[in-house]
Design a protein around this motif. Sequence first.
Motif, PDB file in Angstrom:
ATOM      1  N   ASN A 123      -5.944   9.851  -1.458  1.00 43.22           N
ATOM      2  CA  ASN A 123      -4.760  10.857  -1.223  1.00 43.22           C
ATOM      3  C   ASN A 123      -5.003  11.987  -0.461  1.00 43.22           C
ATOM      4  O   ASN A 123      -6.002  12.444  -0.756  1.00 43.22           O
ATOM      5  N   VAL A 125      -2.985  15.379   1.853  1.00 41.56           N
ATOM      6  CA  VAL A 125      -2.067  16.189   2.150  1.00 41.56           C
ATOM      7  C   VAL A 125      -1.796  16.586   3.423  1.00 41.56           C
ATOM      8  O   VAL A 125      -2.887  16.923   4.181  1.00 41.56           O
ATOM      9  N   TYR A 135       2.581  13.748   1.643  1.00 43.32           N
ATOM     10  CA  TYR A 135       1.108  13.031   1.269  1.00 43.32           C
ATOM     11  C   TYR A 135       1.172  11.784   1.756  1.00 43.32           C
ATOM     12  O   TYR A 135       2.118  11.088   2.018  1.00 43.32           O
TER      13      TYR A 135
END
Length: 152
Positions: A123, A125, A135
């Motif tokens: 993940n 950002v 995201y």
Amino acid sequence: MKKIILIGFIIALSINAFAQDVDGMRVDQKMTYAQVVAKFGKPDRYHKVNDEFGTSEEYIYGNSILHFEETGKFKNFVIRDRRFAALTLDIDGGIRVGDPLSELDNLKSGKPQYVNTDEDGENYVLYPKCNDNVYLTVKDGIIVTIFYYYPV
């Protein structure tokens, strides 16, 4: 007085510096069911709930979700296929599921920042210094999910 106007202008620019959008539809833009269908086509599934804050709607296209609150305001999205492009107002051509993460290495706002890894992938950002974070979930260097949740 000039200083106040300048500060207001700078704040306005910073608020709009990262325009979260899906195919040009900005977060917080108000749209009716007919307008959404005209822009994106008839959804595969549609859910509508009325509560004390107005009407909440979810338009589901395949595995992607466009979420509206407060009777028609676009608030959140989860994109899991190439049908939609996100951040088209910020990035020439936007970004899509299936794009290599490396295409985002040279953004004016900075390279995507790694957050963590879970069962879905790594993940990242975008816009980490902004409250309006987008995201990305990435597998083997390829974007598999793009999501945005309106800050409360």
